[in-house]
Write a protein that holds these residues in place. Structure first.
Motif, PDB file in Angstrom:
ATOM      1  N   GLU A  10      60.913  68.432  76.667  1.00  0.00           N
ATOM      2  CA  GLU A  10      60.495  67.326  75.806  1.00  0.00           C
ATOM      3  C   GLU A  10      60.258  66.057  76.622  1.00  0.00           C
ATOM      4  N   THR A  58      55.200  69.775  70.824  1.00  0.00           N
ATOM      5  CA  THR A  58      55.451  70.348  69.496  1.00  0.00           C
ATOM      6  C   THR A  58      56.410  71.523  69.598  1.00  0.00           C
ATOM      7  N   GLN A  59      56.162  72.411  70.532  1.00  0.00           N
ATOM      8  CA  GLN A  59      57.027  73.586  70.689  1.00  0.00           C
ATOM      9  C   GLN A  59      58.450  73.171  71.065  1.00  0.00           C
ATOM     10  N   LEU A  85      59.917  70.372  70.349  1.00  0.00           N
ATOM     11  CA  LEU A  85      60.530  69.733  69.172  1.00  0.00           C
ATOM     12  C   LEU A  85      60.932  70.765  68.124  1.00  0.00           C
ATOM     13  N   VAL A  86      60.077  71.743  67.899  1.00  0.00           N
ATOM     14  CA  VAL A  86      60.415  72.805  66.934  1.00  0.00           C
ATOM     15  C   VAL A  86      61.660  73.553  67.400  1.00  0.00           C
ATOM     16  N   LYS A 108      63.389  69.598  65.295  1.00  0.00           N
ATOM     17  CA  LYS A 108      62.864  68.257  65.003  1.00  0.00           C
ATOM     18  C   LYS A 108      61.478  68.434  64.381  1.00  0.00           C
ATOM     19  N   VAL A 109      61.471  68.991  63.176  1.00  0.00           N
ATOM     20  CA  VAL A 109      60.231  69.441  62.557  1.00  0.00           C
ATOM     21  C   VAL A 109      59.287  68.288  62.223  1.00  0.00           C
ATOM     22  N   GLU A 113      58.921  65.398  63.666  1.00  0.00           N
ATOM     23  CA  GLU A 113      58.302  64.935  64.910  1.00  0.00           C
ATOM     24  C   GLU A 113      57.308  65.967  65.440  1.00  0.00           C
ATOM     25  N   ALA A 114      57.646  67.235  65.292  1.00  0.00           N
ATOM     26  CA  ALA A 114      56.759  68.305  65.751  1.00  0.00           C
ATOM     27  C   ALA A 114      55.437  68.276  64.992  1.00  0.00           C
ATOM     28  N   SER A 157      53.329  65.464  66.314  1.00  0.00           N
ATOM     29  CA  SER A 157      52.791  65.798  67.624  1.00  0.00           C
ATOM     30  C   SER A 157      51.619  66.775  67.497  1.00  0.00           C
ATOM     31  N   MET A 158      51.770  67.774  66.650  1.00  0.00           N
ATOM     32  CA  MET A 158      50.682  68.739  66.447  1.00  0.00           C
ATOM     33  C   MET A 158      49.476  68.053  65.814  1.00  0.00           C
ATOM     34  N   SER A 164      62.955  67.193  58.030  1.00  0.00           N
ATOM     35  CA  SER A 164      63.210  67.896  59.285  1.00  0.00           C
ATOM     36  C   SER A 164      64.569  68.395  59.284  1.00  0.00           C
TER      37      SER A 164
END
Length: 120
Positions: free
Chosen positions: A13, A34-35, A37-38, A42-43, A45-46, A49-50, A120
């Motif tokens: 991260e 994203t990966q 964070l997932v 941390k959905v 934020e993910a 990011s995506m 999240s």
């Protein structure tokens, strides 16, 4: 991505965020972040990011597919349908996007057209 493969997601991260501070439009860093964070659950934020990754690369099928699936999983069905519709435009023969889009549309209909806030 080696740090992600080694399950050093917090370190990954930091590296992806550093990369984005130097080159904010580098789509692969958004997707790597994203990966990471997932993997840390941390959905919210993910998702952001995506979303940034798809804004930087509006023809990236996998970006829209993954964004749509994350939105659907967080009950943000209207947004999921929009993202998955874009993925379908980019690759209409993909069976994964067809199934995900059908599930998101069904969930949206069952919710009376309302999307959840997603957490999240």
């Amino acid at each position: 991505m080696d740090l992600l493969n080694a399950r050093r997601v917090q370190e990954a991260e930091v590296h992806f965020r550093t990369s984005l501070s130097l080159c904010p439009k580098f789509t692969n860093s958004h997707f790597g972040l994203t990966q990471a964070l997932v993997n840390q659950r941390k959905v919210a934020e993910a998702i952001e990011s995506m979303r940034a990754g798809t804004e930087n690369d509006p023809d990236n099928f996998f970006g829209f597919l993954n964004l749509g699936m994350m939105l659907h999983q967080t009950s943000r069905h209207a947004e999921a349908v929009q993202s998955l519709d874009r993925a379908m435009e980019l690759n209409p023969s993909d069976t994964d996007v067809r199934g995900a889009l059908a599930a998101a549309r069904k969930a949206l209909a069952l919710s009376g057209g309302r999307s959840g806030g997603g957490s999240s």
